[in-house]
Design a protein around this motif. Structure first.
Motif, PDB file in Angstrom:
ATOM      1  N   PHE A 162       0.754  -1.089   0.073  1.00  0.00           N
ATOM      2  CA  PHE A 162      -0.024   0.451  -0.025  1.00  0.00           C
ATOM      3  C   PHE A 162       1.184   1.446  -0.212  1.00  0.00           C
ATOM      4  O   PHE A 162       0.440   2.217   0.447  1.00  0.00           O
ATOM      5  N   THR A 163       2.073   1.018  -0.005  1.00  0.00           N
ATOM      6  CA  THR A 163       2.418   1.994  -0.027  1.00  0.00           C
ATOM      7  C   THR A 163       3.233   3.244   0.815  1.00  0.00           C
ATOM      8  O   THR A 163       2.621   4.688   0.085  1.00  0.00           O
ATOM      9  N   GLY A 164       2.512   2.829   1.890  1.00  0.00           N
ATOM     10  CA  GLY A 164       2.239   4.355   2.518  1.00  0.00           C
ATOM     11  C   GLY A 164       1.415   4.830   3.007  1.00  0.00           C
ATOM     12  O   GLY A 164       1.179   6.098   3.255  1.00  0.00           O
ATOM     13  N   HIS A 165       0.327   4.460   1.911  1.00  0.00           N
ATOM     14  CA  HIS A 165      -1.013   4.958   1.759  1.00  0.00           C
ATOM     15  C   HIS A 165      -2.460   4.157   2.027  1.00  0.00           C
ATOM     16  O   HIS A 165      -2.941   4.097   1.154  1.00  0.00           O
ATOM     17  N   GLY A 166      -2.313   3.360   3.172  1.00  0.00           N
ATOM     18  CA  GLY A 166      -3.202   2.249   3.991  1.00  0.00           C
ATOM     19  C   GLY A 166      -4.763   2.421   3.947  1.00  0.00           C
ATOM     20  O   GLY A 166      -5.653   1.779   3.203  1.00  0.00           O
ATOM     21  N   MET A 167      -4.289   3.893   4.945  1.00  0.00           N
ATOM     22  CA  MET A 167      -6.320   3.837   5.276  1.00  0.00           C
ATOM     23  C   MET A 167      -7.240   4.144   4.009  1.00  0.00           C
ATOM     24  O   MET A 167      -7.828   3.647   4.360  1.00  0.00           O
ATOM     25  N   PRO A 168      -6.623   5.611   3.582  1.00  0.00           N
ATOM     26  CA  PRO A 168      -7.776   5.052   1.764  1.00  0.00           C
ATOM     27  C   PRO A 168      -7.830   4.424   1.190  1.00  0.00           C
ATOM     28  O   PRO A 168      -8.574   4.391   0.225  1.00  0.00           O
ATOM     29  N   ARG A 169      -7.515   3.009   1.397  1.00  0.00           N
ATOM     30  CA  ARG A 169      -7.232   2.224   0.315  1.00  0.00           C
ATOM     31  C   ARG A 169      -8.223   0.788   0.934  1.00  0.00           C
ATOM     32  O   ARG A 169      -8.439   0.014   0.399  1.00  0.00           O
ATOM     33  N   ILE A 170      -7.222   0.291   2.117  1.00  0.00           N
ATOM     34  CA  ILE A 170      -7.553  -1.163   2.398  1.00  0.00           C
ATOM     35  C   ILE A 170      -8.441  -1.150   2.525  1.00  0.00           C
ATOM     36  O   ILE A 170      -9.736  -2.633   2.073  1.00  0.00           O
ATOM     37  N   PRO A 171     -10.434  -0.921   3.050  1.00  0.00           N
ATOM     38  CA  PRO A 171     -10.980  -1.414   3.574  1.00  0.00           C
ATOM     39  C   PRO A 171     -11.600  -1.936   1.886  1.00  0.00           C
ATOM     40  O   PRO A 171     -11.962  -2.833   1.825  1.00  0.00           O
ATOM     41  N   GLY A 172     -12.169  -0.719   1.574  1.00  0.00           N
ATOM     42  CA  GLY A 172     -12.151  -0.948   0.224  1.00  0.00           C
ATOM     43  C   GLY A 172     -11.380  -2.265  -0.669  1.00  0.00           C
ATOM     44  O   GLY A 172     -12.123  -3.843  -1.170  1.00  0.00           O
ATOM     45  N   CYS A 173     -10.472  -2.348  -0.523  1.00  0.00           N
ATOM     46  CA  CYS A 173      -9.737  -3.840  -0.895  1.00  0.00           C
ATOM     47  C   CYS A 173     -10.329  -4.703  -0.323  1.00  0.00           C
ATOM     48  O   CYS A 173      -9.575  -5.970  -1.115  1.00  0.00           O
TER      49      CYS A 173
END
Length: 500
Positions: free
Chosen positions: A417-428
């Protein structure tokens, strides 16, 4: 630069988020793991926790009895004490930054879809917290992106205006507002010296509490949790059968979801050159008297992303209390300090030394608030805690989500997630769970894959083509001299516009 396979080190620095540990910290469902499981999730951070949440939610929607499905979550360490317990707690989407470069690489629609996907995540967190009644200090506000370097500000402005011209409705829906006047920017944000900026909805929470409580809820629904149970290897002796080897025994499973992010290569050595552990640093600060209630300018209201130049960025969230807004802890969480160490690649690239601080970062953080914020009480220096953590950077800067083409069917990955997981992970996580369930249930995988690809940004999809790519954009992304970086010239920008 060929990376070596890394594993977590002992005696790690202690983050702010671990000062209140959960009762399930060292939980094991039994002394030995079950010999069989339907689905195994590896990792108990945000990815693992949200995978468990969406898995049981999916079963509930289908009318299945969740206790008829045996789901095991394996964690090598104590519960949720990896990257999730060491991040900044910041749910701040990318709103326009990098839009032109991503349009060049993936097309304008895919670039916009990815930003829309990120913008949806504040609502996702809100939904999960409300559904599960989590006490994790979720706070919705706005984020400011502020630029201090003239060239970087110009590039940010061009990204903003390019996306606004091509996708005006998406920009309006996301409520992204640019601030061109420097005095107005300072007045709105409280930040000194900014040349250009923009603001939009964002939020923050206590990530450790979010994950541990979410996992606790799934245990009540039948999840079996084993902490201090590292996966040593995964073996697939025959079609549809995977053996998960641990010190507590071996589990035979049909579907496995791997959510180990920066340490993925330990289990999947074929990804050692695709997901690289990168060391970052964060601290907690007691607000100065000037930024407390009853003073001027008073408490912070917004979150921040502050950019000096490519790669050199800092971020900040102002906690609003514990449990109730305005009551209890109101620490400032500040991360970044990259300008101190980026030139020394060995300090951060493929470095997992969470037991050590990065030289010079404490001094940087101590000076930061008075340097950047208007009215900050002079002489106030209160770094309460400072720590390091390991992020998983993918070499093309985007997460790898999907079935592993390098392994037999049934092994799925959500990492990088390249240090940017919070606004990506739940949807993934929501997407990968449906794919893993389809495989377990033996349903039509082609239709399940098609549905999976419909809900995720196309550049996130884990494909053999992405794995075969040789370029590594990490150093260029971090502003490191000699690194590769995706850029868009004015001519290419015009071409991208023509493709719309």
């Amino acid at each position: 630069m060929t990376p070596t396979i890394q594993v977590p080190v002992p005696n790690r620095t202690q983050p702010f988020w671990l000062q209140e540990r959960h009762a399930l910290t060292d939980h094991v469902a039994a002394q030995e793991v079950p010999t069989e499981a339907d689905i195994v999730i590896v990792g108990s951070g945000i990815s693992g926790a949200t995978c468990a949440h969406y898995l049981y939610k999916e079963l509930q929607k289908r009318g299945s009895s969740s206790r008829q499905l045996k789901v095991v979550l394996l964690e090598a360490d104590a519960l949720c004490e990896g990257a999730t317990a060491r991040n900044g707690g910041h749910c701040k989407p990318l709103a326009f930054l990098g839009f032109r470069a991503d349009a060049k690489r993936h097309g304008t629609k895919a670039a916009n879809d990815a930003l829309v996907f990120e913008a949806s995540h504040l609502a996702r967190y809100t939904s999960i917290v409300q559904e599960e009644s989590l006490d994790c200090d979720l706070y919705a506000t706005r984020a400011f992106d502020i630029f201090f370097d003239a060239e970087d500000a110009e590039q940010g402005r061009l990204d903003y205006e390019a996306r606004k011209e091509l996708f005006p409705q998406a920009m309006q829906d996301a409520d992204i507002r640019a601030v061109y006047d420097r005095e107005e920017l300072c007045r709105l944000s409280g930040v000194k010296g900014g040349l250009w900026g923009a603001h939009y909805p964002a939020g923050h929470l206590w990530p450790y509490k979010f994950c541990t409580q979410l996992i606790e809820k799934q245990i009540q629904r039948g999840l079996q949790l084993y902490t201090h149970t590292p996966v040593q290897s995964i073996e697939s002796p025959s079609s549809g059968v995977h053996l998960v080897h641990t010190p507590r025994g071996t589990i035979q499973a049909k579907s496995i979801i791997i959510t180990t992010n920066g340490y993925t290569a330990h289990l999947l050595p074929e990804l050692a050159e695709k997901i690289i552990p990168v060391r970052g640093t964060v601290c907690s600060i007691t607000p100065a008297p000037s930024h407390q209630l009853g003073s001027s300018p008073g408490p912070f209201r917004y979150t921040y992303g502050m950019r000096k130049r490519a790669g050199e960025s800092d971020y900040l969230i102002p906690r609003q209390g514990r449990g109730l807004s305005g009551v209890g802890d109101q620490s400032i969480i500040l991360g970044g300090a990259k300008g101190v160490f980026l030139a020394k690649t060995e300090e951060w690239y493929n470095n997992v030394r969470e037991d050590q601080l990065i030289s010079g970062t404490r001094e940087y953080f101590e000076k930061f608030m008075s340097h950047r914020f208007d009215g900050w009480s002079q002489g106030h220096q209160s770094i309460d805690r400072i720590w390091t953590g390991i992020l998983g950077y993918s070499t093309d800067l985007l997460p790898f989500i999907g079935a592993l083409p390098t392994r037999p069917e049934g092994i799925f990955l959500s990492a990088g997630f390249t240090g940017h997981g919070m606004p990506r992970i739940p949807g993934c996580s929501a997407a990968i769970v449906k794919l893993a369930l389809a495989h377990f249930e033996g349903r039509q995988l082609a239709s399940a894959q098609a549905a999976f690809e419909e809900v995720l940004p196309a550049p996130y999809l884990l494909t053999q083509k992405r794995l075969d790519e040789k370029e590594n954009l990490i150093l260029g992304y971090m502003g490191h001299q000699g690194g590769q970086e995706a850029e868009m010239t004015p001519a290419e920008e015009g071409t991208a516009r023509a493709h719309l």
